[in-house]
Design a protein around this motif. Sequence first.
Motif, PDB file in Angstrom:
ATOM      1  N   TYR A  18      28.859 -16.276  -7.214  1.00  0.00           N
ATOM      2  CA  TYR A  18      28.453 -16.695  -5.879  1.00  0.00           C
ATOM      3  C   TYR A  18      27.035 -17.261  -5.938  1.00  0.00           C
ATOM      4  O   TYR A  18      26.204 -16.818  -6.719  1.00  0.00           O
ATOM      5  CB  TYR A  18      28.593 -15.582  -4.836  1.00  0.00           C
ATOM      6  CG  TYR A  18      27.596 -14.460  -4.927  1.00  0.00           C
ATOM      7  CD1 TYR A  18      26.329 -14.588  -4.349  1.00  0.00           C
ATOM      8  CD2 TYR A  18      27.913 -13.271  -5.543  1.00  0.00           C
ATOM      9  CE1 TYR A  18      25.408 -13.554  -4.415  1.00  0.00           C
ATOM     10  CE2 TYR A  18      27.000 -12.232  -5.612  1.00  0.00           C
ATOM     11  CZ  TYR A  18      25.748 -12.382  -5.045  1.00  0.00           C
ATOM     12  OH  TYR A  18      24.842 -11.358  -5.112  1.00  0.00           O
ATOM     13  N   ALA A  19      26.812 -18.259  -5.100  1.00  0.00           N
ATOM     14  CA  ALA A  19      25.521 -18.945  -5.073  1.00  0.00           C
ATOM     15  C   ALA A  19      24.851 -18.744  -3.728  1.00  0.00           C
ATOM     16  O   ALA A  19      25.491 -18.809  -2.678  1.00  0.00           O
ATOM     17  CB  ALA A  19      25.712 -20.436  -5.329  1.00  0.00           C
ATOM     18  N   THR A  20      23.543 -18.495  -3.794  1.00  0.00           N
ATOM     19  CA  THR A  20      22.710 -18.398  -2.600  1.00  0.00           C
ATOM     20  C   THR A  20      21.579 -19.411  -2.733  1.00  0.00           C
ATOM     21  O   THR A  20      21.323 -19.930  -3.818  1.00  0.00           O
ATOM     22  CB  THR A  20      22.106 -16.990  -2.459  1.00  0.00           C
ATOM     23  OG1 THR A  20      21.319 -16.704  -3.620  1.00  0.00           O
ATOM     24  CG2 THR A  20      23.180 -15.938  -2.299  1.00  0.00           C
ATOM     25  N   VAL A  25      15.362 -22.357  -3.159  1.00  0.00           N
ATOM     26  CA  VAL A  25      15.472 -21.784  -4.501  1.00  0.00           C
ATOM     27  C   VAL A  25      16.907 -21.268  -4.662  1.00  0.00           C
ATOM     28  O   VAL A  25      17.270 -20.249  -4.073  1.00  0.00           O
ATOM     29  CB  VAL A  25      14.462 -20.641  -4.720  1.00  0.00           C
ATOM     30  CG1 VAL A  25      14.642 -20.030  -6.106  1.00  0.00           C
ATOM     31  CG2 VAL A  25      13.038 -21.141  -4.521  1.00  0.00           C
ATOM     32  N   PRO A  26      17.726 -21.994  -5.434  1.00  0.00           N
ATOM     33  CA  PRO A  26      19.107 -21.554  -5.619  1.00  0.00           C
ATOM     34  C   PRO A  26      19.196 -20.417  -6.626  1.00  0.00           C
ATOM     35  O   PRO A  26      18.338 -20.272  -7.500  1.00  0.00           O
ATOM     36  CB  PRO A  26      19.798 -22.810  -6.155  1.00  0.00           C
ATOM     37  CG  PRO A  26      18.717 -23.570  -6.839  1.00  0.00           C
ATOM     38  CD  PRO A  26      17.448 -23.270  -6.080  1.00  0.00           C
ATOM     39  N   VAL A  54      21.265  -8.464  -4.082  1.00  0.00           N
ATOM     40  CA  VAL A  54      21.823  -8.067  -2.791  1.00  0.00           C
ATOM     41  C   VAL A  54      20.922  -8.541  -1.656  1.00  0.00           C
ATOM     42  O   VAL A  54      21.412  -9.032  -0.630  1.00  0.00           O
ATOM     43  CB  VAL A  54      22.051  -6.541  -2.732  1.00  0.00           C
ATOM     44  CG1 VAL A  54      22.266  -6.069  -1.302  1.00  0.00           C
ATOM     45  CG2 VAL A  54      23.236  -6.156  -3.595  1.00  0.00           C
ATOM     46  N   GLN A  55      19.619  -8.429  -1.820  1.00  0.00           N
ATOM     47  CA  GLN A  55      18.700  -8.881  -0.781  1.00  0.00           C
ATOM     48  C   GLN A  55      18.854 -10.384  -0.535  1.00  0.00           C
ATOM     49  O   GLN A  55      18.878 -10.838   0.618  1.00  0.00           O
ATOM     50  CB  GLN A  55      17.258  -8.525  -1.141  1.00  0.00           C
ATOM     51  CG  GLN A  55      17.009  -7.028  -1.288  1.00  0.00           C
ATOM     52  CD  GLN A  55      17.535  -6.193  -0.125  1.00  0.00           C
ATOM     53  OE1 GLN A  55      17.308  -6.510   1.034  1.00  0.00           O
ATOM     54  NE2 GLN A  55      18.264  -5.139  -0.431  1.00  0.00           N
ATOM     55  N   GLU A  56      18.980 -11.162  -1.603  1.00  0.00           N
ATOM     56  CA  GLU A  56      19.200 -12.611  -1.465  1.00  0.00           C
ATOM     57  C   GLU A  56      20.548 -12.888  -0.812  1.00  0.00           C
ATOM     58  O   GLU A  56      20.663 -13.769   0.045  1.00  0.00           O
ATOM     59  CB  GLU A  56      19.149 -13.286  -2.835  1.00  0.00           C
ATOM     60  CG  GLU A  56      17.767 -13.293  -3.444  1.00  0.00           C
ATOM     61  CD  GLU A  56      17.769 -13.800  -4.879  1.00  0.00           C
ATOM     62  OE1 GLU A  56      18.830 -14.246  -5.382  1.00  0.00           O
ATOM     63  OE2 GLU A  56      16.704 -13.736  -5.516  1.00  0.00           O
TER      64      GLU A  56
END
Length: 140
Positions: A18-20, A25-26, A54-56
Amino acid sequence: MALSDLAQVLGGANKVAYATSLQDVPNLRIVNFVWDETTPGILYFASVRDSQGVQEFLASKRIAFSTVPETGNAHVASNHATGQKSQRTLAQMQAQFLAQVPGFDHVLELIGAKLALYEIQMTSAEVDLGLGNGIKQLKF
């Protein structure tokens, strides 16, 4: 498309990437997941509750993901997803994790008390049935 196609592809994977992206900032993370056919638009994963990942995940408004197949290239992907802490508990999903994720019993022994359950909720997804078998769109 029948949910059987989705179930078939998800049954061939137990990892999701998974990407955030926060403040341009990826970041990309790979975690084990389980899928419950009673909630077809949700992938569940367990992670250390206070970790940076988890925070991201929780701070991102949108999540993109792709399952990582064990063999072949059939996968489910979406850039129309969000993430949140699950209403379910890890204890409620533990049997599925133990059945679907090899070595999860060892993870529980080592860090089980630090884990919480999270969800990737998708509103639509692309189901790639594998090379030459077609790609289908699915809405939830």
